[in-house]
Design an enzyme around this catalytic site. Structure first.
Site, PDB file in Angstrom:
ATOM      1  N   GLY A   1      -3.427   9.317  -3.409  1.00 32.27           N
ATOM      2  CA  GLY A   1      -4.747   9.704  -3.931  1.00 32.27           C
ATOM      3  C   GLY A   1      -4.807  11.069  -4.583  1.00 32.27           C
TER       4      GLY A   1
ATOM      5  CB  CYS B   1      -3.250   0.530  -2.507  1.00 36.50           C
ATOM      6  SG  CYS B   1      -3.335   2.285  -2.935  1.00 36.50           S
TER       7      CYS B   1
ATOM      8  CB  CYS C   1      -9.494   4.616   0.885  1.00 34.29           C
ATOM      9  SG  CYS C   1      -7.845   4.984   1.531  1.00 34.29           S
TER      10      CYS C   1
ATOM     11  CG  ASP D   1      -1.896   1.175   1.246  1.00 37.63           C
ATOM     12  OD1 ASP D   1      -2.344   1.597   0.160  1.00 37.63           O
ATOM     13  OD2 ASP D   1      -2.200   1.696   2.336  1.00 37.63           O
ATOM     14  CB  SER D   2       0.201   4.818  -0.562  1.00 32.81           C
ATOM     15  OG  SER D   2      -0.973   4.868   0.226  1.00 32.81           O
TER      16      SER D   2
END
Ligand code: DGL
Length: 258
Positions: free
Chosen positions: A42, A73, A184, A9-10
């Site tokens: 995002g 993500c 999210c 994920d980020s």
């Protein structure tokens, strides 16, 4: 010997997916990678994001010798799944907004999608809505501020309820909305605060369980958990270490620069 399942994920949002994966695969070794140097995703341009996501995932697969990649993500998956599958020689499981179960769960036929600015505006997301919720009214709400709140919460800081209230205002003001897709992966980490701020009961739907089931299907050979499981960051962040440890990642390392 098989490698671990790598969850990407980020930031810390993918840990909400790790929670579901651990329920379905309690004995499986996992590694976690987050691109915290470049978070949040995002609000970044698509072309740049595709290249970045492929580069970070490729480096993390190398570093961990993973044999399955879970892109935990929505912002990355609704954009870069094809490129990842072309570039990487391992099964890639994506995370996209759970529109279909939400359309089935809603009694009023009025849903909301709560996600990042990028995810709410993606053609991929609109195609999901057209395919699975053509009979529903779907309100798209960009809530990038909640990503930061989830990061704060995992790093041991207080969640700012005013920020949460402001992000949820379009849902609070629309009483017919009874079901909200958490599009999210950061948002399930904020569930107690989302419930606290909403003045009525809401069915919150996230993709964690579906992703875990899909991962079980595609995994080549489940590896047993051995010793410390590692989280790989793109920037040093000691404040995240206790939170990562709560999800089973006792060792934290920095990914070689990409
Ligand atoms: N957790 C990511 C998602 O599911 C997004 C967070 C970010 O904006 O970086 O979309």
């Amino acid at each position: 010997m098989a490698g671990p399942v790598l969850v990407f994920d980020s930031g810390v949002g993918g840990l909400s997916v790790v929670r579901s994966l651990r329920q379905h695969l309690p004995e499986t070794a996992m590694a976690y990678c987050c691109d915290n140097a470049m978070m949040p995703y995002g609000i970044r341009p698509d072309d740049w994001l595709v290249q970045r996501i492929v580069a970070v995932c490729a480096a993390a697969v190398d570093a961990t010798s993973a044999d399955t990649l879970v892109v935990a993500c929505n912002t990355a998956s609704t954009l870069a799944l094809n490129e990842l599958r072309e570039r990487l020689a391992l099964p890639v499981v994506g995370t996209v907004p759970a529109i279909k179960p939400a359309a089935l769960a809603s009694r009023s036929g009025c849903l909301a999608l709560l996600a990042t600015s990028a995810t709410v505006s993606r053609p991929y997301t609109q195609r999901l809505i057209d395919s699975y919720a053509p009979h529903c009214r779907v309100k798209k709400v960009a809530a990038d501020a909640l990503v930061t709140q989830a990061e704060h919460q995992l790093a041991g800081r207080a969640v700012d309820l005013e920020v949460v209230r402001h992000a949820l205002a379009p849902l609070i003001d629309d009483p017919l909305v009874d079901t909200v897709v958490l599009g999210c992966t950061h948002f399930p980490l904020l569930l107690p605060w989302l419930d606290e701020v909403m003045p009525r009961a809401i069915t919150w739907i996230d993709s964690g369980d579906a992703i875990a089931r899909r991962t079980v299907q595609v995994m080549q050979q489940p590896d047993a958990r051995q010793g410390a499981q590692c989280a790989w960051l793109t920037a040093s962040s000691p404040a995240l270490e206790p939170g990562l440890s709560r999800f089973g990642f006792d060792a934290v390392r920095q990914l070689p620069k990409v």
